[in-house]
Design an enzyme around this catalytic site. Structure first.
Site, PDB file in Angstrom:
ATOM      1  N   LYS A  58       0.865  -1.347   0.062  1.00 37.82           N
ATOM      2  CA  LYS A  58      -0.162  -0.226  -0.093  1.00 37.82           C
ATOM      3  C   LYS A  58       0.784   1.299  -0.040  1.00 37.82           C
ATOM      4  O   LYS A  58       1.986   1.412   0.582  1.00 37.82           O
ATOM      5  CB  LYS A  58      -0.953  -0.128   1.293  1.00 37.82           C
ATOM      6  CG  LYS A  58      -1.872   0.935   1.182  1.00 37.82           C
ATOM      7  CD  LYS A  58      -2.861   0.815   2.596  1.00 37.82           C
ATOM      8  CE  LYS A  58      -3.887   1.864   2.790  1.00 37.82           C
ATOM      9  NZ  LYS A  58      -4.693   1.583   3.703  1.00 37.82           N
ATOM     10  N   SER A  69      -9.747   1.782   3.302  1.00 39.26           N
ATOM     11  CA  SER A  69      -8.964   2.493   2.393  1.00 39.26           C
ATOM     12  C   SER A  69      -7.892   1.754   1.273  1.00 39.26           C
ATOM     13  O   SER A  69      -7.385   2.209   0.648  1.00 39.26           O
ATOM     14  CB  SER A  69      -8.039   3.674   3.222  1.00 39.26           C
ATOM     15  OG  SER A  69      -7.267   3.211   3.911  1.00 39.26           O
ATOM     16  N   SER A 123     -10.033  -0.548   7.250  1.00 39.16           N
ATOM     17  CA  SER A 123      -9.450  -0.356   6.042  1.00 39.16           C
ATOM     18  C   SER A 123      -8.623  -1.690   5.326  1.00 39.16           C
ATOM     19  O   SER A 123      -8.173  -1.419   4.176  1.00 39.16           O
ATOM     20  CB  SER A 123      -8.316   0.874   6.115  1.00 39.16           C
ATOM     21  OG  SER A 123      -8.836   1.900   6.219  1.00 39.16           O
TER      22      SER A 123
END
Length: 488
Positions: free
Chosen positions: A84, A166, A190
């Site tokens: 990420k 997210s 997330s």
């Protein structure tokens, strides 16, 4: 290129094929690059990957040579992994949290978990898109949107189904087979949300099991990184590598003596036998008929596998404790400023205030959904002395732990609570407790849903055992129907 299928393969399957010489890490990396090329910016236009590591093929070649000379280092040797884009990598890739303010920022050091992945022989294939600032920028920003990476789409229904956030890019990418494993981060939902909504297994670890060092933060008290994979065993293999005590992260000191050598050791199809599973009715109140049917079918499976399912449990004061995010508002400014001040000198952004001002210079492009959360955080003292913060932190811990999770687990001698998707993420996040989500099927709209197991601190091994037994009893996961051209 080898004719052996690499599609939707697990870490162990890929490892076995490389050991047999059926394909190399270089060929595997090229295959993932091909798939990214076909459906990331073209084809389905998933926008899941924000940047490719220019060193990926060199790393893959090095791992192939090492395998030939001395054998593999372990289960991740030569396995491409996506990271990420709020996790530091000290290489030619940027670390930006999806913000144009940090689009030219190169981290000065590897995150602790990245160092562990490199040491295990994993290949850092690239960075994944995310909801900008890990979904702590605007009140109504769509899941998976960032000003730098655009809008990530769900491969099960691109442009139609919510991708979750997210860690949207990590979820979309692994579902689409852009790699076999990814790292996401979670503050509150997330990892669990995009894992559930992309038919993946996601582990939100106990805060402190995985180092926070080198991750663009939201909140000291809730941030953690975790695996996102297509199988429970793969998630456990990834957790084996990234868990560990980091002398530069005080939170990990709590995990001393709690970290297992091998989180796959207890995985057995009989893992649900005689387990005590609790169902909190508030977690299921928002489901429609088809989603409720999925969950009832999941309960039936749990019972058939020998679990005792205790339904109709209730939270104390669910609205009072679950609604507040004051802790995040106050911790964000302090945590982000501490991160930004460590950036190399070439980065001009040194504070949250700098981020806000940068965005204000180009509002049409950078403030499409506003920056209300950033402004609220900037209005705090940044010292964590505010009475509202201190009271909220105490309230969150008491409500999530003593009043609810600890109480329910003790009163009913539970091994875990179950919930649909990410619906219990907030209470587990406030407590700092772990959750594991596993595919549970698809609703009438084709949206993937996960069954999530939540337990007390450092209960990852037991949660994985329960999730694995459920996974093996159902095998719900189906790959999304994306088009890839055939290799000649």
């Amino acid at each position: 290129m080898s004719q052996v299928s690499m599609d939707q393969q697990s870490i162990e399957e890929l490892q076995q094929s490389m050991q047999k010489g059926e394909f190399s890490a270089v060929e595997l990396t090229l295959e993932y690059m091909r798939k990214i090329g076909e459906n990331n910016q073209q084809g389905a236009s998933l926008a899941a990957v924000i940047e490719i590591n220019p060193d990926a093929l060199f790393l893959a070649e090095a791992m192939d040579r090492e395998r030939h000379r001395t054998g593999p280092r372990g289960s991740l040797h030569g396995i491409p992994v996506l990271i990420k884009d709020n996790i530091n990598t000290a290489d030619a890739m940027h670390t930006s949290a999806g913000s144009m303010a940090l689009a030219k920022s190169y981290a000065g050091y590897d995150a602790f978990l990245v160092r562990k992945l490199r040491a295990a022989g994993a290949i850092l294939l690239g960075k994944t898109n995310l909801t900008e600032w890990a979904n702590f920028m605007a009140d109504h920003m769509p899941n998976g949107y960032s000003s730098r990476g655009g809008q990530t789409l769900n491969p099960y229904g691109p442009g139609r189904l919510d991708v979750g956030g997210s860690s949207a890019g990590s979820g979309s990418a692994i579902a689409a087979d852009f790699a076999t494993a990814a790292i996401g981060t979670e503050t509150s939902g997330s990892i669990l949300s995009p894992s559930s909504q992309n038919s993946l297994v996601g582990i939100k670890p106990t805060v402190g099991l995985v180092s926070r060092r080198g991750i663009i933060p939201i909140a000291y008290s809730q941030d953690t990184a975790g695996p996102m994979t297509r199988t429970v065993r793969d998630a456990a293999l990834l957790l084996n590598v990234i868990a560990g005590v980091d002398p530069d992260d005080a939170a990990t000191l709590t995990s001393q003596g709690q970290i297992l050598d091998d989180y796959t050791a207890g995985l057995t199809p009989e893992g649900l036998n005689r387990a005590r599973i609790g169902v909190v009715k508030q977690f299921f109140s928002q489901l429609n008929d088809s989603q409720n049917q999925l969950m009832q079918a999941a309960f039936d499976v749990l019972r058939k596998q020998g679990a005792i399912v205790i339904e109709d449990l209730e939270l104390i004061d669910p609205e009072e404790g679950d609604a507040g995010y004051e802790v995040l508002i106050y911790e964000f400014k302090s945590a982000l400023n501490a991160y930004l001040k460590e950036l190399p000198h070439h980065v001009s952004i040194r504070s949250l205030q700098d981020v806000i001002r940068f965005n204000e210079k180009d509002p049409e492009r950078l403030l499409k959904f506003g920056q209300q959360m950033l402004l609220r955080a900037e209005a705090t003292s940044g010292t964590l002395t505010d009475a509202e913060y201190l009271n909220a932190r105490r309230r969150d811990l008491h409500w999530s732990r003593q009043q609810n999770l600890d109480r329910l687990m003790a009163e009913h001698s539970l091994d875990a609570l179950v919930s649909p998707g990410y619906f219990a993420s907030s209470i587990a996040a406030k407590a700092g407790y772990p959750s594991v989500t596993v595919p549970a099927g698809y609703d009438d709209e084709g949206m993937p849903w996960g069954l999530t197991f939540t337990g007390c601190a450092f209960s990852e091994a037991r949660l994985l055992q329960l999730a694995y037994a459920y996974e093996q009893a159902t095998l719900h996961r189906q790959a999304p129907k994306l088009s890839y051209r055939s290799e000649n």
